[in-house]
Motif scaffolding. Structure first.
Motif, PDB file in Angstrom:
ATOM      1  N   HIS A 185       0.841  -1.195   0.000  1.00  0.00           N
ATOM      2  CA  HIS A 185       0.000   0.000   0.000  1.00  0.00           C
ATOM      3  C   HIS A 185       0.879   1.248   0.000  1.00  0.00           C
ATOM      4  O   HIS A 185       1.821   1.359   0.783  1.00  0.00           O
ATOM      5  N   ASP A 241      -9.828   2.908  -3.750  1.00  0.00           N
ATOM      6  CA  ASP A 241      -9.320   1.698  -3.093  1.00  0.00           C
ATOM      7  C   ASP A 241      -9.729   1.700  -1.630  1.00  0.00           C
ATOM      8  O   ASP A 241      -9.692   2.734  -0.966  1.00  0.00           O
ATOM      9  N   THR A 242     -10.074   0.543  -1.123  1.00  0.00           N
ATOM     10  CA  THR A 242     -10.518   0.430   0.260  1.00  0.00           C
ATOM     11  C   THR A 242      -9.413   0.859   1.219  1.00  0.00           C
ATOM     12  O   THR A 242      -8.249   0.503   1.040  1.00  0.00           O
ATOM     13  N   GLN A 243      -9.794   1.621   2.240  1.00  0.00           N
ATOM     14  CA  GLN A 243      -8.855   1.992   3.291  1.00  0.00           C
ATOM     15  C   GLN A 243      -8.984   1.024   4.459  1.00  0.00           C
ATOM     16  O   GLN A 243     -10.086   0.735   4.913  1.00  0.00           O
ATOM     17  N   TYR A 244      -7.842   0.528   4.910  1.00  0.00           N
ATOM     18  CA  TYR A 244      -7.788  -0.385   6.038  1.00  0.00           C
ATOM     19  C   TYR A 244      -7.111   0.326   7.210  1.00  0.00           C
ATOM     20  O   TYR A 244      -6.049   0.921   7.033  1.00  0.00           O
ATOM     21  N   PRO A 292      -7.282   6.546  -2.094  1.00  0.00           N
ATOM     22  CA  PRO A 292      -8.336   6.335  -1.100  1.00  0.00           C
ATOM     23  C   PRO A 292      -9.724   6.598  -1.660  1.00  0.00           C
ATOM     24  O   PRO A 292     -10.713   6.195  -1.067  1.00  0.00           O
ATOM     25  N   SER A 296      -4.418   2.683   5.462  1.00  0.00           N
ATOM     26  CA  SER A 296      -3.663   2.581   4.219  1.00  0.00           C
ATOM     27  C   SER A 296      -4.543   2.014   3.113  1.00  0.00           C
ATOM     28  O   SER A 296      -5.506   1.287   3.360  1.00  0.00           O
ATOM     29  N   SER A 297      -4.208   2.406   1.892  1.00  0.00           N
ATOM     30  CA  SER A 297      -4.885   1.867   0.717  1.00  0.00           C
ATOM     31  C   SER A 297      -3.848   1.712  -0.386  1.00  0.00           C
ATOM     32  O   SER A 297      -2.769   2.286  -0.320  1.00  0.00           O
TER      33      SER A 297
END
Lengths: 110, 114
Positions: free
Chosen positions: B29, B101-104, B98, B93-94
């Protein structure tokens, strides 16, 4: 300004029943929506997402519905379990950043 | 694959001090975002970094700053701490963007200012 809001701050559901958590958004330009679950002492955990070209998406025991006409998002949790107790946030993505709703606390009644 | 990690998990500081928080994103990421979470204001976006450059910024005073290193790890700094800076600081993070893309999220750093 733009905001993402939740209709109910708290929700109590009997174990085994289905839960529905609602969210209203105001930015019609938002094209990506995410539901997060946050348990006490932890960071938000990704549950499911949906893009604006869809109106429904299903995961394991969860379904997200998007109604762009009324700018409404909902999260359905099937057969709610004690482990589902948490705060649930909807988030919309606009201009490369997430805007979060205030959150709904889901409490499971045994 | 390891998740987002943040250090330290807990910090206690006094007013006027400064603090540095660290975030290691998921491997691969490149985008790292920072958020502040308080009971009163909820989750608020601080800033986002990509390829060592701040790409996006929220509405926080200049006391809040950050940086990203070539390995995508990120730090945020808060100078001249105020009582109101007490909060949970979350890093996400993505992959690249962001917005798409999914942010975790990491577990957060709990900062208490006395």
């Amino acid at each position: 300004g733009e905001s993402v809001g939740l209709h109910l701050p708290t929700l109590s559901v009997q174990e085994g029943d289905n839960s529905i958590i609602n969210c209203a958004y105001s930015n019609s330009a938002s094209d990506y929506f995410i539901w997060y679950k946050q348990e006490s002492g932890k960071g938000p955990q990704f549950i499911i997402d949906i893009r604006s070209n869809m109106d429904k998406r299903q995961g394991q025991r969860v379904t997200v519905l998007l109604n762009k006409t009324v700018k409404h998002l909902s999260l359905q949790i099937a057969a709610t379990q004690p482990g589902d107790s948490a705060v649930y946030f909807c988030a919309e993505t606009t201009n490369e950043k997430l805007t979060f709703g205030t959150g709904t606390r889901l409490t499971i009644i045994p | 694959k390891a998740g987002v990690t943040q250090t330290p998990r807990y910090l206690i500081k006094t007013r006027g001090q400064q603090v540095t928080l660290s975030c290691s994103p998921i491997s691969g990421h490149r985008s790292v975002s920072w958020y502040q979470q308080t009971p009163g204001q909820g989750l608020q976006f601080l800033f986002e970094y990509f390829s060592e450059t701040q790409r996006n910024k929220g509405n926080f005073p200049g006391r809040f700053s950050g940086r990203q290193f070539s390995n995508s790890r990120s730090e945020m700094n808060v100078s001249t701490l105020e009582l109101g800076d007490s909060a949970l600081y979350l890093c996400a993070s993505s992959l690249n963007h962001p917005g798409t893309d999914t942010q975790y999220f990491g577990p957060g750093t709990r900062l208490t200012v006395l």
